[in-house]
Design an enzyme around this catalytic site. Sequence first.
Site, PDB file in Angstrom:
ATOM      1  N   SER A 102       0.827  -0.995  -0.004  1.00  0.00           N
ATOM      2  CA  SER A 102      -0.063   0.028   0.076  1.00  0.00           C
ATOM      3  C   SER A 102       0.944   1.127  -0.090  1.00  0.00           C
ATOM      4  CB  SER A 102      -0.991   0.024   1.271  1.00  0.00           C
ATOM      5  OG  SER A 102      -2.031   1.077   1.031  1.00  0.00           O
ATOM      6  N   ASP A 241      -2.523   6.438  -3.537  1.00  0.00           N
ATOM      7  CA  ASP A 241      -1.235   5.556  -2.777  1.00  0.00           C
ATOM      8  C   ASP A 241      -0.965   4.554  -3.674  1.00  0.00           C
ATOM      9  OD1 ASP A 241      -3.647   3.927  -2.479  1.00  0.00           O
ATOM     10  OD2 ASP A 241      -2.713   3.529  -0.372  1.00  0.00           O
ATOM     11  N   ASP A 243      -1.122   1.422  -4.037  1.00  0.00           N
ATOM     12  CA  ASP A 243      -1.829   0.321  -4.612  1.00  0.00           C
ATOM     13  C   ASP A 243      -3.654   0.941  -4.894  1.00  0.00           C
ATOM     14  OD1 ASP A 243      -2.762   0.709  -1.807  1.00  0.00           O
ATOM     15  OD2 ASP A 243      -3.426  -1.532  -1.733  1.00  0.00           O
ATOM     16  N   ASP A 245      -5.950   2.185  -3.210  1.00  0.00           N
ATOM     17  CA  ASP A 245      -7.044   1.889  -2.396  1.00  0.00           C
ATOM     18  C   ASP A 245      -7.488   3.344  -1.481  1.00  0.00           C
ATOM     19  OD1 ASP A 245      -5.287   1.728  -0.472  1.00  0.00           O
ATOM     20  OD2 ASP A 245      -5.874  -0.270   0.213  1.00  0.00           O
TER      21      ASP A 245
END
Length: 446
Positions: A102, A241, A243, A245
């Site tokens: 992440s 960010d 990833d 999400d």
Amino acid sequence: MSQRKYFGTDGVRGRVGDFPITPDFAVKLGWAAGTVLSASGNQRVLVGKDTRLSGYMLESALEAGLLSAGVSVEFLGPMPTPAVAYLTRNFRAAAGIVISASHNPYYDNGIKFFSDSGSKLPDSVEAEIERLLDEPIRCVPSENMGRASRIDDAPGRYIEFCKSVFPSDLSLKGLRIVVDCAHGATYHIAPDVLKELGADIWEIGTEPNGVNINEKCGATHLDALRDKVLEEKADLGFALDGDGDRIMMVTASGRIVDGDDIIYILARAAQQDGLLQGGIVGTLMSNFALEKFFTDRRIPFVRAKVGDRYVMEELVKRDWRIGGENSGHIINRQFHSTGDGIIAGLQVLTAMQREGRTLDELLENFVKFPQALVNVRFNSDSDPLEADTVKAVVQEVERALGNNGRVLLRKSGTEPLIRVMVEGKDAKTVRKFAEEIASEVEAASN
């Protein structure tokens, strides 16, 4: 969750090369997960990743473990976490796996799972995977081993899905948007979504090299985005960010827009359009101004534990649609089964275009309470939160704040820290109260 050996609130995560983010553990995890997830007879798993260099190693190791369990693997390449959740549902796979840490630096990585419904795995399934991790790998017969292939059109499929949540009678034509993809998994997705909906865009963080993910860019480092918005006189900026999400935003005037601001916009728009199903789920860290706004609007509001996993649990339990965290994890179950930065951004743009107002104007009546946060390290053998002196000073501060503030003390889930948070109308007073409580917590820790 507290009894787990490997799984945290968002899969397995750590520093690459240190257990459990090692190739041998990833092979074992692939085998254990494949064995459990294919028990229903569906032996198809999708695997996506962000742009970290270590993703290649973990991808190969997971592949070996999954194939040994008789599971066929289809690789998506670099794809946002919510894209893997969507494609898992879309392809009717048994599960989706994301290799990502992440918003963490490149030297960390992680492995997280989605069920066939595109939701995070139930605790019971994670517990069964953990049980198998303590057993030796037992390969299926050679003729039953899985196959590996690649889905080449995965980015295009997800771009079309994102565009589908934006109303067909609206357009982004004429909007000037800066988008920061954190050199992460959205680098080849988010710019195309916005361009194809008509926006004029500037790109930041769309040149990943394997080690620059989240480096001074993205949702956790907003200076570059803010500077570019002001320099280009753009209408707004998006920051995702690594990833994809979570999302943070910047207005034309340079105001930072966090998850609480976005929840305010989405809840207000949903109520106006008659689409607010039930109430809103925030977290223990959601700003007190958000709670006050919902109270005034007679919108039910519930605080979950910190973590998008817990926000989703509350939404599902109550059959509500909208929830999120101030860190930028935003969930709208009307559109998706997990938090999605791109889709949350498109919902904000929908509200702007529907009302014909700028992002600054949408937020002009929402003023957040000043918030002071102090971290206090403590001896893990002690529990300063149970000390009478700490309880006494908390009660004293709560009396002083009355109905115009709150106090929150909680233990960090990853470090021996007590997080002391105070909110109120006056920034200096809030900081003073937070430091008074932190001082008593520190004294009780010795």
